[in-house]
Design an enzyme around this catalytic site. Structure first.
Site, PDB file in Angstrom:
ATOM      1  N   CYS A  48       0.693  -1.108  -0.041  1.00 39.75           N
ATOM      2  CA  CYS A  48       0.038  -0.150   0.034  1.00 39.75           C
ATOM      3  C   CYS A  48       0.761   1.070   0.155  1.00 39.75           C
ATOM      4  CB  CYS A  48      -1.043   0.029   1.200  1.00 39.75           C
ATOM      5  SG  CYS A  48      -1.956   1.601   1.454  1.00 39.75           S
ATOM      6  N   CYS A  51      -0.111   4.030   2.747  1.00 37.55           N
ATOM      7  CA  CYS A  51       0.289   3.609   3.858  1.00 37.55           C
ATOM      8  C   CYS A  51       1.912   3.879   4.345  1.00 37.55           C
ATOM      9  CB  CYS A  51       0.224   2.025   4.162  1.00 37.55           C
ATOM     10  SG  CYS A  51      -1.564   1.475   3.716  1.00 37.55           S
TER      11      CYS A  51
END
Length: 307
Positions: A48, A51
């Site tokens: 991700c 993230c």
């Protein structure tokens, strides 16, 4: 041990404020630990991209709070059961737990200022004081004037502070709120729109913006008695209930307004593209962090969302 979101490798200098958890340790690391202080849970995955930006900013904010909050990281690939139970639809998703219950949260990468505001709210819910509040004696004095109804004097004091420090976020937001209190909504909006980019997203200005939006709504609010009668005659008239909440807030009956919006959310959370939840968030954002109506309302809304 602290795991780097960028590569999943241990970093030196870790501390017990931030840790990784698993399905086996989630109860102890989050639910039980949140009995003492709020625990922020960051749902992420190595693949991700956002993230990798959000994680370090969250860690910085948690460390800056100096033990007032803790943080736990959950790799959703390794903890799919937890992600399913908490209905994680996308990542990054962040939840905050206190006293064993989810009390706040957000999705997606957000600016550092919003992360700080998020952490400050959690500290306030736990009865603590947010670090580095940034309010000097002059701002505190102007705030007191505003609370006592001396909006003109407060505006002059806030303006004097800005003369010394033009981008003082608390003073800038205070000046906006002083003009709102004086009923000069156009001037309040002009001041807010003129904020320097360095403070435009500061939590204080976000709160002032929320107050301005509520003040505008209040100017067009209908009669409370008539709207109350409409809701009592047809409890499923969602527009009437929403209008009643606006009218109640305009009259200073904030807790009653929150109650009506929570009832609307309970009946149909998707009505008008989630208007009840959006209005509740606007009201909460406009209130001081430790305001009991905001704290209670956020808890009730979170319990409905995560039920």
């Amino acid at each position: 041990m602290v795991i780097d979101l960028m590569g999943g490798q241990p970093q030196p200098g870790g501390d017990d404020l931030i840790k990784d958890t698993t399905e086996a340790t989630f109860m102890a690391d989050v639910v039980e630990a949140s009995q003492e202080v709020p625990v922020i849970v960051d749902f992420w995955a190595p693949w991700c991209g956002p993230c990798k930006t959000l994680g370090p900013m969250l860690e910085d904010a948690v460390r800056a709070a100096k033990g007032a909050v803790k943080m736990v990281k959950v790799d959703v690939d390794q903890a799919q059961q937890i992600a399913a139970q908490l209905r994680i639809q996308s990542i990054p998703t962040v939840y905050a737990f206190y006293k064993g219950q989810p009390v706040d949260g957000f999705q997606g990468a957000v600016p550092q200022s919003e992360i700080k505001a998020f952490v400050d709210r959690l500290i306030a819910q736990a009865g603590g004081d947010a670090p580095d509040g940034g309010l000097d004696e002059a701002v505190a004095a102007a705030e007191e004037m505003l609370e006592q109804g001396a909006a003109t004097d407060a505006a002059q004091t806030f303006a004097a502070i800005l003369g010394e420090e033009p981008n003082h976020p608390a003073a800038y937001a205070g000046l906006v709120r002083a003009h709102i209190a004086m009923g000069d909504l156009d001037q309040a909006e002009a001041i807010l729109n003129g904020a320097d980019a360095s403070i435009a997203k500061a939590p204080e200005l976000d709160a002032a913006h929320a107050q301005l939006e509520l003040a505008k709504q209040g100017a067009a609010a209908g009669p409370v008695d008539e709207l109350t009668a409409k809701v009592e005659a047809n409890p499923d008239d969602h527009q009437a209930r929403f209008d009643l909440a606006q009218a109640l807030h305009a009259k200073g009956r904030t807790e009653e307004a929150v109650d009506q919006l929570l009832e609307l959310f309970r009946r149909d959370r998707e009505w008008n593209e989630g208007a009840a939840r959006a209005q509740l968030i606007t009201i909460f954002d406009a209130l001081p962090a430790k305001d009991p109506v905001a704290l209670k309302g956020r808890r009730r809304l979170s319990s409905m969302i995560f039920a």
